[in-house]
Design a protein around this motif. Structure first.
Motif, PDB file in Angstrom:
ATOM      1  N   VAL A  29       0.048   7.437   7.981  1.00 24.34           N
ATOM      2  CA  VAL A  29       1.495   7.545   8.164  1.00 24.34           C
ATOM      3  C   VAL A  29       1.920   6.406   9.085  1.00 24.34           C
ATOM      4  N   HIS A  30       2.845   5.576   8.610  1.00 27.92           N
ATOM      5  CA  HIS A  30       3.236   4.415   9.408  1.00 27.92           C
ATOM      6  C   HIS A  30       3.834   4.874  10.740  1.00 27.92           C
ATOM      7  N   PRO A  31       3.323   4.335  11.870  1.00 30.10           N
ATOM      8  CA  PRO A  31       3.786   4.845  13.167  1.00 30.10           C
ATOM      9  C   PRO A  31       5.257   4.553  13.460  1.00 30.10           C
ATOM     10  N   GLU A  32       5.854   3.557  12.785  1.00 27.60           N
ATOM     11  CA  GLU A  32       7.267   3.228  13.068  1.00 27.60           C
ATOM     12  C   GLU A  32       8.221   3.759  12.010  1.00 27.60           C
ATOM     13  N   THR A  33       7.788   3.794  10.749  1.00 25.82           N
ATOM     14  CA  THR A  33       8.708   4.206   9.680  1.00 25.82           C
ATOM     15  C   THR A  33       8.419   5.606   9.154  1.00 25.82           C
ATOM     16  N   GLY A  34       7.204   6.124   9.406  1.00 25.25           N
ATOM     17  CA  GLY A  34       6.829   7.440   8.889  1.00 25.25           C
ATOM     18  C   GLY A  34       6.449   7.442   7.418  1.00 25.25           C
ATOM     19  N   VAL A  35       6.417   6.264   6.788  1.00 23.87           N
ATOM     20  CA  VAL A  35       6.091   6.187   5.355  1.00 23.87           C
ATOM     21  C   VAL A  35       4.565   6.235   5.169  1.00 23.87           C
ATOM     22  N   ARG A  36       4.129   6.939   4.130  1.00 23.59           N
ATOM     23  CA  ARG A  36       2.689   7.065   3.862  1.00 23.59           C
ATOM     24  C   ARG A  36       2.187   5.898   3.004  1.00 23.59           C
ATOM     25  N   SER A  37       0.947   5.486   3.294  1.00 23.41           N
ATOM     26  CA  SER A  37       0.325   4.434   2.478  1.00 23.41           C
ATOM     27  C   SER A  37      -1.156   4.736   2.327  1.00 23.41           C
ATOM     28  N   LEU A  38      -1.755   4.101   1.324  1.00 19.80           N
ATOM     29  CA  LEU A  38      -3.192   4.271   1.110  1.00 19.80           C
ATOM     30  C   LEU A  38      -3.929   3.235   1.940  1.00 19.80           C
ATOM     31  N   LEU A  39      -4.811   3.685   2.813  1.00 19.54           N
ATOM     32  CA  LEU A  39      -5.582   2.752   3.644  1.00 19.54           C
ATOM     33  C   LEU A  39      -6.881   2.433   2.899  1.00 19.54           C
ATOM     34  N   LEU A  78       0.821  -1.223   0.000  1.00 15.72           N
ATOM     35  CA  LEU A  78       0.000   0.000   0.000  1.00 15.72           C
ATOM     36  C   LEU A  78       0.848   1.263   0.000  1.00 15.72           C
ATOM     37  N   GLU A  79       2.131   1.139   0.378  1.00 15.79           N
ATOM     38  CA  GLU A  79       3.038   2.290   0.290  1.00 15.79           C
ATOM     39  C   GLU A  79       3.429   2.537  -1.166  1.00 15.79           C
ATOM     40  N   ALA A  80       3.706   1.454  -1.891  1.00 20.39           N
ATOM     41  CA  ALA A  80       4.028   1.598  -3.320  1.00 20.39           C
ATOM     42  C   ALA A  80       2.806   2.051  -4.109  1.00 20.39           C
ATOM     43  N   LEU A  81       1.632   1.615  -3.669  1.00 21.56           N
ATOM     44  CA  LEU A  81       0.395   2.053  -4.323  1.00 21.56           C
ATOM     45  C   LEU A  81       0.275   3.572  -4.217  1.00 21.56           C
ATOM     46  N   TYR A  82       0.542   4.097  -3.025  1.00 20.66           N
ATOM     47  CA  TYR A  82       0.450   5.540  -2.789  1.00 20.66           C
ATOM     48  C   TYR A  82       1.550   6.286  -3.554  1.00 20.66           C
ATOM     49  N   SER A  83       2.784   5.820  -3.426  1.00 15.34           N
ATOM     50  CA  SER A  83       3.897   6.589  -4.012  1.00 15.34           C
ATOM     51  C   SER A  83       3.864   6.554  -5.545  1.00 15.34           C
ATOM     52  N   GLY A  84       3.109   5.596  -6.109  1.00 16.11           N
ATOM     53  CA  GLY A  84       3.015   5.516  -7.570  1.00 16.11           C
ATOM     54  C   GLY A  84       2.015   6.491  -8.170  1.00 16.11           C
ATOM     55  N   LEU A  85       1.259   7.177  -7.330  1.00 15.23           N
ATOM     56  CA  LEU A  85       0.286   8.153  -7.844  1.00 15.23           C
ATOM     57  C   LEU A  85       0.974   9.508  -8.054  1.00 15.23           C
ATOM     58  N   SER A  86       0.330  10.370  -8.835  1.00 11.43           N
ATOM     59  CA  SER A  86       0.913  11.689  -9.072  1.00 11.43           C
ATOM     60  C   SER A  86       0.920  12.507  -7.783  1.00 11.43           C
TER      61      SER A  86
END
Ligand SMILES: [Fe+2]
Length: 316
Positions: A200-210, A150-158
């Motif tokens: 925002v992932h609580p341990e890594t800080g990386v954003r993902s689509l929920l 879900l992080e790659a899903l998010y980062s792949g968007l514009s």
């Protein structure tokens, strides 16, 4: 301590773990190494890990505290943290959800394609952080589990779309008409939760689509056509972007651990295509309230939290 190795399944998601025997080694250094591996690879696959339910619960506790088996469904009478899923009991429901012989003229509930993709228990305000699934009876072929990053899903968007999605919240719900009473006396629903659409992932800080096809009902603040169109786009991306997927084939005594804060999963997607039994035992690590990039924190609109099991509740 022997060297623990992580062999990636794909460049971005999943790894097979070698050099650890979970039945005998839950030392803090081992758990810390596995946690680091989980945060990096998001899905860990352990082969040849025979253990009983008590050991699976101990493993779950080592990663942050076992919850009850499920917010709605009871666990095993002698192991309330363990959800036993028996495919032969679920097949009638799977068959009923497929289009019948009367389709398209007969009454068939409209369903989004690929409805199996989901994040566990997003109908509660604090979905479990980690899910642990152990193969107890596994067919020769079939019953694989699919994972999506879900992080790659998010980062792949514009960046323009990401900036908009960052501001949104979504309603997730589950209402079982007549659930069995829970062993612990807590209400088994209905549940409604409001989550940030981007967490925002609580341990890594990386954003993902929920996002999830199962419990996500609508985007707050959009009209129904806008909400449906946006969700259909995001869920098509989730199911259709093959490069963000990994597929795990089960064996007897395979144990899979995934970061439920960073991946969606689907499976078994072919339960009607083989005859043999498939039994898996699931445990879950308690999770916190998801937080969005703008600071929005998930809220329970109906129903309680999915809390860690107290020691007193573990005795049948
Ligand atoms: Fe699941």
């Amino acid at each position: 301590m022997s060297e623990i190795g992580f062999r990636p399944l794909t460049p971005i998601i999943g790894a097979e773990v070698a050099g650890v025997d979970l039945a005998v080694d839950l030392r803090p250094a081992t758990v810390a190494c596995l946690r680091e591996g989980l945060l990096r690879h998001k899905v860990l696959v352990f082969r040849d890990q025979p253990m009983d339910d008590a050991r699976q619960v101990a493993l779950t506790d080592a990663f942050g505290g076992a919850t009850a088996a499920h917010p709605v469904t009871n666990g095993l009478p002698d192991a309330p943290a363990v959800l036993r899923t028996v495919l032969s009991e679920d097949r009638p429901g799977l068959a009923a959800s497929e289009a019948g012989p009367g389709f398209p003229l007969g009454a068939t509930a409209p369903r989004r394609i690929r409805t199996e993709w989901h994040v566990d228990s997003t109908f509660v305000a604090n979905p479990n952080a980690i899910t642990i699934l152990r193969g107890v009876e596994i067919p020769p072929a079939g019953g694989d589990t699919l994972f999506a990053d879900l992080e790659a899903l998010y980062s792949g968007l514009s960046s323009s779309l990401r900036g908009y999605l960052d501001t949104l919240q979504a309603i997730h719900s589950r209402h079982d008409p007549s659930p069995s009473p829970r062993f612990d006396g807590k209400p088994a629903g209905p549940f409604v939760a409001l989550h940030p659409l981007v967490r925002v992932h609580p341990e890594t800080g990386v954003r993902s689509l929920l996002v999830s096809t199962m419990f996500l009902q609508a985007i707050r603040g959009l009209n129904s056509r806008e909400s449906t169109a946006l969700l259909d786009f995001l869920l098509d991306e989730l199911a259709g972007r093959d490069e963000i997927h990994a597929r795990v084939r089960w064996e007897q005594d395979t144990l899979v651990m995934w970061d439920n804060r960073a991946v969606a999963h689907a499976g078994p997607v072919d339960g009607l295509m083989f005859k043999e039994e498939r039994i898996v035992h699931r445990t879950t690590v308690v999770g916190d309230l998801p937080c969005g990039p703008n600071g929005f924190v998930s809220k329970a609109l109906k129903g309680g939290l999915f809390e860690a099991l107290a020691m007193a509740e573990r005795i049948a």
